[in-house]
Scaffold this active site. Structure first.
Site, mmCIF file in Angstrom:
data_model
loop_
_atom_site.group_PDB
_atom_site.id
_atom_site.type_symbol
_atom_site.label_atom_id
_atom_site.label_comp_id
_atom_site.label_asym_id
_atom_site.label_seq_id
_atom_site.Cartn_x
_atom_site.Cartn_y
_atom_site.Cartn_z
ATOM 1 N N CYS B 108 0.958 -1.267 0.013
ATOM 2 C CA CYS B 108 0.052 -0.064 0.132
ATOM 3 C C CYS B 108 0.925 1.278 0.014
ATOM 4 O O CYS B 108 0.348 2.404 0.222
ATOM 5 C CB CYS B 108 -0.862 -0.074 1.373
ATOM 6 S SG CYS B 108 -0.022 0.374 2.634
ATOM 7 N N CYS B 111 4.633 1.531 4.205
ATOM 8 C CA CYS B 111 5.876 1.398 4.555
ATOM 9 C C CYS B 111 7.136 2.536 4.189
ATOM 10 O O CYS B 111 7.821 3.181 4.441
ATOM 11 C CB CYS B 111 6.555 0.282 4.514
ATOM 12 S SG CYS B 111 5.835 -1.201 5.522
ATOM 13 N N CYS B 203 3.558 -6.995 5.527
ATOM 14 C CA CYS B 203 3.131 -8.115 4.282
ATOM 15 C C CYS B 203 4.456 -8.542 3.459
ATOM 16 O O CYS B 203 4.317 -9.791 3.296
ATOM 17 C CB CYS B 203 2.689 -6.781 3.129
ATOM 18 S SG CYS B 203 1.182 -6.207 3.454
ATOM 19 N N CYS B 241 2.956 -2.685 10.506
ATOM 20 C CA CYS B 241 2.031 -2.397 9.590
ATOM 21 C C CYS B 241 1.600 -0.774 9.932
ATOM 22 O O CYS B 241 0.685 -0.660 10.361
ATOM 23 C CB CYS B 241 0.887 -3.031 9.500
ATOM 24 S SG CYS B 241 -0.379 -2.908 7.978
ATOM 25 N N HIS B 278 3.329 -5.707 25.288
ATOM 26 C CA HIS B 278 2.667 -6.071 26.585
ATOM 27 C C HIS B 278 3.634 -5.789 27.795
ATOM 28 O O HIS B 278 3.593 -4.849 28.796
ATOM 29 C CB HIS B 278 2.049 -7.292 26.845
ATOM 30 C CG HIS B 278 1.560 -7.531 28.359
ATOM 31 N ND1 HIS B 278 0.356 -6.872 28.918
ATOM 32 C CD2 HIS B 278 1.702 -8.568 29.334
ATOM 33 C CE1 HIS B 278 0.069 -7.364 29.831
ATOM 34 N NE2 HIS B 278 0.944 -8.380 30.304
ATOM 35 N N CYS B 281 4.591 -1.983 28.019
ATOM 36 C CA CYS B 281 3.226 -1.058 27.982
ATOM 37 C C CYS B 281 3.242 -0.193 28.988
ATOM 38 O O CYS B 281 3.253 -0.358 30.124
ATOM 39 C CB CYS B 281 2.037 -1.929 27.905
ATOM 40 S SG CYS B 281 0.519 -1.107 27.513
ATOM 41 N N CYS B 301 -5.965 -0.812 31.497
ATOM 42 C CA CYS B 301 -5.544 -1.892 30.460
ATOM 43 C C CYS B 301 -6.461 -2.271 29.309
ATOM 44 O O CYS B 301 -7.591 -2.481 29.491
ATOM 45 C CB CYS B 301 -5.155 -3.189 31.002
ATOM 46 S SG CYS B 301 -4.631 -4.541 30.118
ATOM 47 N N CYS B 307 -6.933 -6.033 23.150
ATOM 48 C CA CYS B 307 -5.289 -5.783 22.857
ATOM 49 C C CYS B 307 -4.837 -7.164 22.782
ATOM 50 O O CYS B 307 -4.767 -8.110 23.338
ATOM 51 C CB CYS B 307 -4.831 -5.039 24.069
ATOM 52 S SG CYS B 307 -3.297 -4.672 23.769
ATOM 53 N N CYS B 316 7.582 -0.870 19.212
ATOM 54 C CA CYS B 316 6.884 0.462 18.918
ATOM 55 C C CYS B 316 6.492 1.063 20.199
ATOM 56 O O CYS B 316 6.136 2.392 20.135
ATOM 57 C CB CYS B 316 5.794 -0.026 17.915
ATOM 58 S SG CYS B 316 4.648 -1.372 18.628
ATOM 59 N N CYS B 328 -0.244 3.709 19.706
ATOM 60 C CA CYS B 328 -1.563 3.060 19.706
ATOM 61 C C CYS B 328 -2.226 3.212 21.144
ATOM 62 O O CYS B 328 -3.234 3.483 21.254
ATOM 63 C CB CYS B 328 -1.568 1.722 19.205
ATOM 64 S SG CYS B 328 -0.805 1.238 17.708
ATOM 65 N N CYS B 335 -3.542 -2.685 20.913
ATOM 66 C CA CYS B 335 -2.610 -3.359 19.794
ATOM 67 C C CYS B 335 -3.245 -4.297 19.011
ATOM 68 O O CYS B 335 -4.062 -5.201 19.699
ATOM 69 C CB CYS B 335 -1.508 -4.048 20.798
ATOM 70 S SG CYS B 335 -0.398 -4.642 19.481
ATOM 71 N N CYS B 338 -0.092 -5.674 14.678
ATOM 72 C CA CYS B 338 0.182 -5.306 13.171
ATOM 73 C C CYS B 338 1.650 -5.607 12.881
ATOM 74 O O CYS B 338 1.660 -5.953 11.971
ATOM 75 C CB CYS B 338 0.011 -3.588 12.892
ATOM 76 S SG CYS B 338 1.328 -2.845 13.631
HETATM 77 S S1 SF4 Z 1 -3.036 -2.464 27.160
HETATM 78 FE FE1 SF4 Z 1 -2.259 -4.357 25.922
HETATM 79 S S2 SF4 Z 1 -0.062 -4.313 26.178
HETATM 80 FE FE2 SF4 Z 1 -0.858 -2.834 27.631
HETATM 81 S S3 SF4 Z 1 -1.037 -3.947 29.591
HETATM 82 FE FE3 SF4 Z 1 -3.013 -4.006 28.502
HETATM 83 S S4 SF4 Z 1 -2.775 -6.126 27.498
HETATM 84 FE FE4 SF4 Z 1 -0.804 -5.306 27.927
HETATM 85 S S1 SF4 Z 2 -0.782 -2.563 16.471
HETATM 86 FE FE1 SF4 Z 2 0.410 -3.330 18.297
HETATM 87 S S2 SF4 Z 2 2.359 -3.863 17.202
HETATM 88 FE FE2 SF4 Z 2 1.303 -2.451 15.613
HETATM 89 S S3 SF4 Z 2 2.059 -0.459 16.443
HETATM 90 FE FE3 SF4 Z 2 0.080 -0.692 17.343
HETATM 91 S S4 SF4 Z 2 1.053 -1.421 19.250
HETATM 92 FE FE4 SF4 Z 2 2.657 -1.664 17.829
#
Ligand code: SF4
Ligand code: SF4
Lengths: 504, 367
Positions: B108, B111, B203, B241, B278, B281, B301, B307, B316, B328, B335, B338
């Site tokens: 797409c 990237c 991809c 992604c 995680h 996070c 959370c 997630c 990331c 994100c 999450c 991606c």
């Molecule tokens: S938001 Fe997602 S990554 Fe963050 S603590 Fe909760 S489950 Fe884990």
């Molecule tokens: S979807 Fe998950 S892996 Fe992708 S950028 Fe967001 S937090 Fe990172």
């Protein structure tokens, strides 16, 4: 003598496009546009959870994911019977606007400008601008390396009539570099409200996930002002200089003459009539837009699906070896007519409607400065000018919207996904009218179809044999040197094609 | 070991085996450099080593180069005979820029756009200082047959790094064409000649959305494609992604200045992908305290909104996006994995699972 030219791959657009033209007596007499990449997004969505759509469909395009995300959210909102709260709507507008700014700036400087400005002019530069000096040093150092294509990606290029005015070239080059920073900044602005770009995690049906805080407002506003200043001080003057250097291109690439826009940006409550509302310009007359007038033909497209169907019940079954087919793009038509979409369509409809005096005055001011009238707008230069003017108008609106944000107020509305439902999400991507059509059965997606800006602009012939908008714009284009068909490439690029979108 | 896997094993061990030579000068100065992969010679440049840093300096003559190389070879116990070869390697290192051929398949361009969002180095530095971008469809001036000849000359001269964006339509080669030929043919030809291949984005690394269930094109990752063509090349996967610009830039710089980075079994550089979202996070404490968001506006959370940070390897979340303004989870979005191997692959595993106490809950609870 008739000469066939193939431009394949046509670079500096998004994705895989090839162009074939026949040139007779130095002019294009027929043209074919082929979309060369197919992924099957609509098939992939079948049977999925409806909320997967706003994330998966954003991945249709890394240049305009926001428009796809918003179209998908709007289609779902219609099916769920929910609407974003004021903050949510404003944030969406700001995210979409940010992506517009990054896309328009990218398109003019990085995808198009090198067709006009003379990059070789840097060697003659004698001034002291640090950006240009650095570039000059880079060029000299690279040439000394004597490696293969030392000046890639800027050279090699087609030979042709590039600008010979020093200021046009120097400012174009300098701003090419600064624009890289500006478009990244515009993306950063969007990410403040949607998590990241490209591919915004924060877009959901009912609004956005992010919340409003004063710190974010301040950060966004400050970045927006910088980008808005760049549009005023660099983008618009650069477009004006290119237009002054190549006035012929107000006559080249005029196209089909019909224009379509679905309108964009949700209106915050209590504000005036929107500048960018839906409309159709057919034979110079403004008409009301009716969604049911859209159909997609597939006679010359690599799909076995039936032709002439409204996208809400359309299908996209691939048939790569189909007889006569020469493109992966379908041929959408409005009331059976070929339509051009994009900044030119939006600006022309708004200008014709005349309800926003700021827009009308701005367009008039630039037309006057360039000594042309509004009839010159449907053209290669008119498309570039409309895009730049639109960038200015959008940035101005964003400065108003950001002031309307209310910290601690909600940014999304809760919803439940029904077992059955249908919805259409119609908005605008930077490149033009974008529609998503969704059907839900048993709580899952039972059909999903998209008609995307470049599907309109780069469509192949329809069942009646009428060429698409870009194909028509190519006809009559003078080509001085068939080995270097720079003029044809300029026409195609003026539409800002996005092929990943067009086919998806 | 299966024949095709051999090179991959080699690729994994590169930092200690085939591709890199460790040069130790005294006790404090050390630099890793690569003796076979990158760069073309540049006779005008040299390098000087300072404590812990590598400084590139222009305009040092070939004689100085040879002198420096002889000293190096001596300190390595290689003897004078090894000096010329060391000099060449040094020059390559000093040239400091890999030739890059960037090809797009089922992509797409996200990237590409993400790479342009790089901060420090910014996009202009990337193009002028960090690589010689011999061809990129979105940026190159060359178009049409001129573009095709730039691509084929680049492939013929052989000294380049191939970056692939997008998956390959193995089941329907006509689904991606360039210059009248399937892109798969071009990628096979380019990969065959490339020094190494970088798969940028989910991809190309894992197939991504074009390879999701019900896809009509038979899209596969670069790794699977190279296997199907029996092409053995060092390969680095940079899923995401889109791919984060830091991952691309960091990988290019590592490879150019220090050799192949260490890779995990999925060929991802461990420097970016060794931990799950995680574990890094900002809402981990909420997770630990059982403070879960029940709807999109809630703090806490995001696990119960779907997630998949617990199974997604990526940094990331603490690196953050677009110059570090957001991420994100900081923006309140779960999450969706991606950067994960199975991102969006299964139709019956929705990206959001609001209020669903599914298998993931158990999985996470057992960690
Ligand atoms: S938001 Fe997602 S990554 Fe963050 S603590 Fe909760 S489950 Fe884990
Ligand atoms: S979807 Fe998950 S892996 Fe992708 S950028 Fe967001 S937090 Fe990172």
């Amino acid at each position: 003598m008739n000469r066939k030219i193939t431009i394949d791959p046509l670079t500096r657009i998004e994705g895989h496009l090839s162009i074939r033209v026949d040139v007779e007596e130095g002019k294009v007499i027929t043209a074919e546009c082929s979309g060369e990449m197919f992924r099957g997004f609509e098939a992939i969505l079948q049977g999925r959870d409806p909320m997967d759509a706003q994330q998966i469909m954003q991945r249709i395009c890394g240049v305009c994911p926001v428009a796809h995300g918003i179209a998908s959210c709007m289609a779902q909102e219609e099916a769920y019977g929910v609407a974003p709260p004021q903050n949510g709507q404003l944030l969406r507008n700001l995210i979409q606007g940010s992506n517009f700014l990054q896309s328009h700036i990218l398109h003019f400087y990085h995808l198009s400008a090198v067709d006009w400005i003379d990059l070789a002019a840097i060697q003659k530069y004698e001034g002291s601008d640090p950006t240009l000096r650095n570039l000059q040093t880079w060029v000299q150092t690279q040439i000394e390396t004597q490696q293969l294509f030392p000046l890639a990606p800027l050279f090699p290029r087609y030979e042709g009539n590039y600008a010979d005015d020093a200021l046009t070239n120097e400012m174009g080059l300098k701003n090419y570099v600064i624009a890289l920073e500006m478009r990244a900044l515009a993306h950063q602005m969007g990410a403040i409200w949607c998590g990241k770009l490209p591919h915004a995690p924060g877009l959901i049906p009912g609004g956005v996930t992010e919340s409003v805080t004063a710190r974010k407002v301040a950060r966004f506003r400050s970045a927006l002002k910088r980008v808005a200043t760049f549009i005023d001080d660099a983008y618009l003057p650069d477009v004006q200089r290119v237009a002054t250097a190549f006035p012929d291109y107000f006559e080249v690439g005029r196209g089909c003459g019909n224009f379509l826009t679905y309108g964009m940006f949700g209106q915050p409550t209590g504000s005036e009539e929107p500048t960018f509302s839906p409309g159709v310009l057919m034979d110079g007359k403004l008409q009301t837009f009716h969604q049911d007038q859209i159909t997609e033909d597939t006679c010359y497209s690599r799909f076995s699906s039936p032709s002439g169907i409204h996208p809400s019940s359309g299908a996209s079954a691939p048939d790569p070896h189909k007889d006569k087919a020469y493109s992966w793009i379908k041929a959408p038509r409005y009331a059976g007519q070929v339509m051009e979409v994009g900044p030119l369509a939006r600006v022309l409809t708004a200008y014709k409607r005349g309800t926003d005096p700021n827009l009308v005055n701005l367009v008039d001011k630039y037309l006057e400065a360039l000594a042309v009238d509004a009839t010159a707008l449907p053209s290669v230069l008119g498309r570039h000018l409309s895009r730049a003017l639109e960038a200015k108008i959008v940035a101005t609106k964003m400065l108003e919207w950001v002031e309307m944000l209310a910290p601690e107020e909600p940014t999304n509305t809760p919803f439940t996904i029904p077992q059955t439902g249908t919805g259409a999400g119609l908005t605008e991507a930077a490149r033009g009218a974008l529609g998503h059509w969704l059907q839900i059965r048993n709580g899952k997606i039972s059909n999903y179809q998209c008609v995307v800006p470049t599907t309109w602009n780069c469509s192949p012939r329809d069942d009646e044999g009428n060429p698409g908008a870009t194909e028509q714009a190519l006809m009559g284009t003078p080509v001085n040197n068939v080995e270097n068909p720079l003029e044809a490439a300029r026409v195609v690029r003026s539409f800002d094609p996005c092929l990943a979108c067009a086919v998806h | 070991m299966h024949k095709k896997c051999v090179w991959r094993e080699i690729a994994k061990k590169t930092s200690s085996t085939r591709f890199c030579v460790l040069v130790l000068i005294g006790t404090h100065f050390e630099v890793l450099f690569n003796n076979s992969i990158w760069g073309r010679s540049s006779s005008q440049r040299s390098s000087i080593f300072t404590k812990g840093h590598l400084v590139l300096q222009k305009n040092i003559s070939r004689r100085d180069f040879t002198k420096l190389a002889t000293a190096l070879a001596g300190s390595l116990g290689l003897g004078a005979a090894a000096a010329p070869r060391t000099a060449t390697a040094l020059e390559k290192l000093a040239a400091g820029k890999p030739n890059v051929l960037w090809l797009q398949a089922l992509s797409c361009s996200g990237c590409t756009v993400s790479a342009l969002n790089s901060y420090q180095p910014d996009a202009i530095d990337l193009i002028t200082e960090y690589m010689s971008l011999l061809f990129h469809s979105t940026i190159s001036s060359a178009t049409g047959s001129l573009a095709s000849s730039v691509i084929s000359e680049t492939i013929d001269q052989g000294d380049f790094l191939l970056v692939v964006e997008g998956s390959i339509p193995l089941g329907m080669p006509e689904a991606c064409m360039s210059g009248g030929r399937p892109i798969s043919e071009l990628i096979a030809k380019a990969a065959g000649r490339a020094k190494a291949v970088v798969a940028v984005g989910t991809c190309s690394s894992f197939g991504g959305i074009p390879a999701a269930e019900n896809n009509p094109t038979g899209a596969v990752s670069v790794r699977d494609f190279l296997d199907s063509e029996s092409i053995g090349k060092p390969l680095i996967n940079l899923p995401g992604c889109p791919c984060h610009p830091d991952w691309l830039v960091g990988t290019l710089v590592h490879v150019t200045e220090f050799g192949m980075p260490s890779l995990d079994d999925d060929l991802r550089p461990t420097m970016f992908y060794s931990k799950v979202v995680h574990d890094q996070c900002p809402r981990f404490a909420d997770y630990e305290r059982g403070n879960f968001a029940e709807s999109f506006s809630d703090s806490g959370c995001l696990f119960k909104l779907g997630c998949v940070g617990a199974r997604t390897f990526s940094d990331c979340i603490h690196r953050r996006w677009n110059g570090g303004v957001n991420s994100c989870i900081d923006s309140g979005a779960p999450c969706i994995g991606c950067a994960g191997k199975d991102f969006a692959k299964k139709a019956d595993f929705p990206l959001y699972r609001i209020g669903q106490e599914d298998a993931l809950v158990t999985e996470l609870a057992q960690r």
